[in-house]
Design an enzyme around this catalytic site. Sequence first.
Site, PDB file in Angstrom:
ATOM      1  N   LYS A 180      59.879 -45.373  69.507  1.00 39.17           N
ATOM      2  CA  LYS A 180      58.827 -44.640  68.789  1.00 39.17           C
ATOM      3  C   LYS A 180      59.369 -44.122  67.448  1.00 39.17           C
ATOM      4  O   LYS A 180      58.687 -44.171  66.422  1.00 39.17           O
ATOM      5  CB  LYS A 180      58.315 -43.470  69.651  1.00 39.17           C
ATOM      6  N   GLN A 200      57.674 -36.505  76.025  1.00 39.61           N
ATOM      7  CA  GLN A 200      57.877 -37.787  76.707  1.00 39.61           C
ATOM      8  C   GLN A 200      57.758 -37.612  78.226  1.00 39.61           C
ATOM      9  O   GLN A 200      58.433 -36.758  78.809  1.00 39.61           O
ATOM     10  CB  GLN A 200      59.256 -38.368  76.327  1.00 39.61           C
ATOM     11  N   ASP A 226      49.198 -37.963  72.011  1.00 40.63           N
ATOM     12  CA  ASP A 226      49.233 -38.803  73.222  1.00 40.63           C
ATOM     13  C   ASP A 226      47.865 -38.830  73.896  1.00 40.63           C
ATOM     14  O   ASP A 226      47.615 -39.673  74.758  1.00 40.63           O
ATOM     15  CB  ASP A 226      50.263 -38.236  74.227  1.00 40.63           C
TER      16      ASP A 226
END
Length: 289
Positions: free
Chosen positions: A54, A98, A121
């Site tokens: 990422k 994460q 997200d």
Amino acid sequence: MTQLLNGNKLAIDIRKEISKEIEKNIRNKKKRLPHLGIILLGTNSSSLTYVNSKIQECKNIGIESSLIHLPNDSSERELLKEIQKMNNNPLIDGFIVQLPLQKHINSDKIIMSINPKKDVDGFHPENFGKMSLDMNAFFPATALGILTILERSKIEISGKHTVVIGRSRIVGRPISILMSRKNYLGNSTVTLTHSQTPNIDCYTKQADIIITAVGRPGFLTGKMIKEGAIVIDVGITIVKDGKKSFLKGDVDFNSVYGKASYLTPVPGGVGPMTRIMLVKNTLMAALNR
Ligand code: NAP
């Protein structure tokens, strides 16, 4: 004849489009570059790999990223403190924590503590709820990546029967919602299956589109699909063969290739699209700033 859907190539096209958009609406207007924050807890090798890719994607496009890497045994309170810092930092446009998190951390509490306006997200209930109500919001990157693959490959979704295998919050559930939305890029009739679904092949054999997100290599075989089905393989499992490691999808490639009309390969299918969609969401957060 099966056509492989090349996620790497599509991601390159989208990278160029995002770069153009940044040039036009950010650099030319002398605005600050979009900035993605990432909070990582611990040293799980898959999470480290995902986070590094990422960060690399941000570098490729030329946007900023910052990583807060906490030790494995950090407490929930320490993690919440870092989230509050990101929420309050005006230089961070969007950030992610994460997943998956360690067992001693309450993931729901963590997701709920992220400012929905920075939740790139798309896992916060405000964004998830808006998605379910056909409203605009941040959509989870993998689900958005799958929709974009289908759209750009000119594969009709409307009126098709889609079978999703796996109901996780990260992949299965959001893609089942997006595919069935009353919206452009939706209108599919969706069957959501999971580990408690008996005789899963009864469903998959009827499907026009199959999206599999289980995490078991070779789970979906040619015998489980109808001729000409469109197969999207989300699964990524690291398989060791001697000293070498390989990435394997959920699809038994040898039996599905030749029977499906379209198939996403692993690697090089959904994965690169997930990364680029996270950057796209970060750009959206920056433009909403
Ligand atoms: P997850 O949270 O472990 O969910 C797996 C899902 O599969 C669960 O809903 C589970 O059902 C279901 N399942 C397990 N065994 C099954 C069976 N025998 N039959 C039917 N369903 C079964 O995993 P995830 O986070 O969704 O990830 C799934 C896979 O996608 C993993 O390989 C992951 O690495 C990969 N992934 C790839 C990307 C990408 O960008 N390509 C992004 C995210 C994840 P229950 O709910 O009943 O337990």
